[in-house]
Design an enzyme around this catalytic site. Structure first.
Site, PDB file in Angstrom:
ATOM      1  N   GLN A 211      -1.673  -2.046  -3.432  1.00  9.94           N
ATOM      2  CA  GLN A 211      -1.517  -1.573  -4.801  1.00  9.94           C
ATOM      3  C   GLN A 211      -2.905  -1.348  -5.396  1.00  9.94           C
ATOM      4  O   GLN A 211      -3.893  -1.928  -4.933  1.00  9.94           O
ATOM      5  CB  GLN A 211      -0.715  -2.557  -5.636  1.00  9.94           C
ATOM      6  CG  GLN A 211      -1.320  -3.945  -5.767  1.00  9.94           C
ATOM      7  CD  GLN A 211      -0.335  -4.948  -6.345  1.00  9.94           C
ATOM      8  OE1 GLN A 211       0.773  -5.112  -5.836  1.00  9.94           O
ATOM      9  NE2 GLN A 211      -0.725  -5.625  -7.425  1.00  9.94           N
ATOM     10  N   VAL A 212      -2.968  -0.497  -6.430  1.00  2.95           N
ATOM     11  CA  VAL A 212      -4.251  -0.082  -6.992  1.00  2.95           C
ATOM     12  C   VAL A 212      -4.307  -0.493  -8.455  1.00  2.95           C
ATOM     13  O   VAL A 212      -3.357  -0.268  -9.217  1.00  2.95           O
ATOM     14  CB  VAL A 212      -4.449   1.439  -6.853  1.00  2.95           C
ATOM     15  CG1 VAL A 212      -5.789   1.866  -7.438  1.00  2.95           C
ATOM     16  CG2 VAL A 212      -4.358   1.852  -5.385  1.00  2.95           C
ATOM     17  N   ASP A 359      -0.903  11.895   5.978  1.00  4.76           N
ATOM     18  CA  ASP A 359       0.061  11.360   5.010  1.00  4.76           C
ATOM     19  C   ASP A 359      -0.068  12.083   3.665  1.00  4.76           C
ATOM     20  O   ASP A 359      -0.270  11.454   2.628  1.00  4.76           O
ATOM     21  CB  ASP A 359      -0.162   9.864   4.830  1.00  4.76           C
ATOM     22  CG  ASP A 359       1.034   9.168   4.196  1.00  4.76           C
ATOM     23  OD1 ASP A 359       2.134   9.753   4.211  1.00  4.76           O
ATOM     24  OD2 ASP A 359       0.872   8.042   3.687  1.00  4.76           O
TER      25      ASP A 359
END
Length: 596
Positions: A211-212, A359
């Site tokens: 997560q960021v 991706d």
């Protein structure tokens, strides 16, 4: 006599009672129990205890395996729970298909019956996909990554599965802040308050592996994005990959046509690199270096500041997802220009650099507004490429064969398609491979119309299977035969097609058709360029005698090679300009129709 009879009866009564008690309790007169037990009288009890013994043995085996590989009781219990969730949903989905999934209707059935069967099949697909999605979200981590792979397999799986799993691209569960803080302090050696003047507790983005968070560096005052790995992902990765492999083996044993073991093998090979964020930093810097010679392509990569195995600090990017059409309109950004930038960037990676980001879902492609006059590329935006964990190096031989395959598809040359398909995929199913690669029906490819009249890239596995019931087996056979690098290239193609469809979803139908067509034309340019360079290298390395005629022949061959490319490229550029003019006219007509 009567008195004697009563006395005899009373004397025999204890014996009869004893015999009756022995019969009821299955005893011999000596008091030992009969050689058969109550389970012989009640066989269901034997089966019950057999099931209990089987389940108990499996449970002890799993506990023993996990205990051997992990240390704490918490990890043991959590691993067993995750395995049980995966096993339960696998069994539920397999049972649902086995009991409720009807066979495809034959050619003799009426239209009403056909629609009913197809509706039932669609309902089973949707129900199974929802069950699987809930289980993947419950386990998280590697299972979310699996769901993301499934969402991109539009050439294999029904639309219900792909659509259901698409939410896993950007809807994941965040780790608690206490765990995030612990990971940062363990990897960077300092608590958050010593590293940052501010650090948002709520993440700005949550992915399958990390997560960021938005933060501001204390030493420079720079706005940064801090990518922190979920603390449990690494702990469970080995057991999760093993469980996924067992899931696919079980599905294959029940439904032999489904051979997806290659997917778990690919995840097993990719995951260790994605879990080390130092690779993100190296890959991002490589992309910056690769595109330094192409200032005309508006590709931007966030500056990487610091990286450890589980923490990555990088430049914070102001922008939004590339498929946020409202945001694009708000800043006067043309979706067609965004599509052009994406196709140029990824074609450059594929055919020129041989270093491909695998991706490219919309959450990893941001658009950052810019002033066109202040940029070297002339666009009014930057295409910001995020998440640099999953890359593949494409060998030069692979790039050449891949370019020849696409060139043959554009021309509709069936002999060349068959040859280059065999070279790339290792199978003789060249028609199916072509459909998977292009996303178009074989009739479009065969009629040499791929570069002239292609519509939006959309194939229906369901409708194709109606025509060929053996389709699933053939698809899995192709995907099991191709080299691993080609699997990720196919996945990348599918994701880019999905992005393109979203960018033009609110445009007139003619513009949507031309969008895919322009993508083919740009692709043709890079294929021709790759073939030109490969043939030029072949001509230059041919053994020749040091004589004037031989040198003249070589120079003439090189000149003809370049002239052939130049003439074909002029045709492609002219056609692209014509499509742009037609698109402008179509948009003006649509606006005029709305105003009137």
């Amino acid at each position: 006599m009567l008195t004697k009879g009563l006395c005899a009866a009373q004397a025999l009564r204890p014996l009869r009672l004893t015999q009756r008690w022995q019969q009821q309790h299955m005893l011999w007169p000596c008091g030992s129990r009969r050689y058969y037990s109550s389970t012989a009288r009640y066989p269901w009890k034997a089966r019950r205890w057999q099931r209990v013994a089987l389940v108990g043995g499996i449970t002890l085996g799993v506990c023993g395996y996990v205990t051997y590989h992990y240390d704490t009781a918490y990890l043991i219990a959590a691993s067993i729970y995750r395995c049980s969730v995966a096993a339960k949903v696998t069994w539920q989905v397999a049972w649902d298909y086995y009991r409720n999934f009807p066979e495809l209707p034959g050619p003799d059935c009426d239209e009403g019956e056909r629609r009913q069967v197809l509706a039932t099949r669609s309902a089973v697909h949707l129900r199974a996909a929802e069950k699987m999605k809930r289980a993947l979200m419950k386990n998280g981590g590697v299972y979310i990554k699996l769901g993301q792979h499934i969402s991109a397999m539009q050439h294999v799986l029904p639309a219900e599965w792909c659509t259901t799993m698409q939410v896993l691209q950007d809807q994941n569960t965040a780790s608690p802040f206490e765990e995030v803080n612990a990971v940062i302090e363990a990897d960077l050696g300092q608590p958050i308050e010593q590293l940052f003047t501010s650090f948002d507790l709520e993440p700005i983005g949550v992915a399958s592996l990390a997560q960021v968070h938005y933060a501001v560096l204390r030493n420079t005052g720079e706005e940064v994005a801090v990518k922190v790995q979920h603390p449990t992902v690494r702990k469970y990765s080995d057991i999760d990959i093993a469980t996924v492999s067992v899931m696919f083996e079980f599905i294959h044993s029940v439904f032999p046509d489904f051979k997806f073991m290659w997917l778990s093998a690919e995840m097993k090979g990719s995951l260790p690199r994605e879990l080390d964020f130092r690779n993100d930093k190296v890959n991002a810097e490589q992309v910056v270096w690769n595109f330094s010679a192409r200032p005309d392509i508006p590709l931007a990569v966030p500056k990487m500041i610091r990286a450890t195995e589980r923490v990555l600090i990088m430049e914070y990017v102001h922008g939004r997802r590339c498929d946020d059409l409202a945001y694009l309109r708000q800043h006067g950004i043309d979706p067609a220009q965004v599509s052009r930038a994406i196709s140029h960037a990824f074609a450059e990676m594929t055919y020129v650099h041989g270093f491909l980001h695998c991706d490219p879902h919309p959450g990893n492609l941001f658009v950052r507004p810019r002033t066109a006059g202040n940029t070297s590329h002339g666009y009014n935006f930057d295409l910001v490429l995020l998440d640099h964990g999953l890359y593949r190096n494409l060998p030069s031989r692979f790039r050449y064969e891949y370019a020849e395959m696409w060139h043959a598809l554009m021309k509709g040359d069936q002999d060349q398609i068959r040859y280059w398909s065999r070279q790339l995929s290792g199978t003789d199913l060249y028609r199916l491979f072509s459909i998977i690669l292009t996303g178009q029906n074989w009739s479009t490819i065969e009629s040499k119309a791929l570069s002239r009249t292609a519509g939006p890239a959309k194939i229906s596995v369901t409708s194709m299977r109606e025509q060929d019931p053996d389709l699933v087996r053939q698809i899995t056979e192709v995907l099991s035969s191709v080299p691993p690098v080609l699997l990720l290239v196919l996945k990348t193609n599918d994701l880019l097609r999905m992005v393109d469809r979203r960018l033009f979803s609110d445009q007139p139908l003619l513009v949507q058709r031309h969008a895919q067509l322009r993508t083919w034309l740009r692709l043709s340019h890079y294929c021709l360029m790759t073939i030109r360079d490969a043939r030029a290298a072949d001509i230059s390395h041919r053994p020749t005698h040091a004589s004037i005629p031989q040198a003249t022949i070589r120079s003439a061959s090189l000149a003809l090679n370049w002239l052939s490319f130049w003439l074909r490229d002029i045709v492609l550029s002219s056609y692209t300009m014509l499509l742009a003019i037609e698109d402008t006219i179509a948009r003006l007509r649509a606006r005029f129709a709305m105003t009137t």
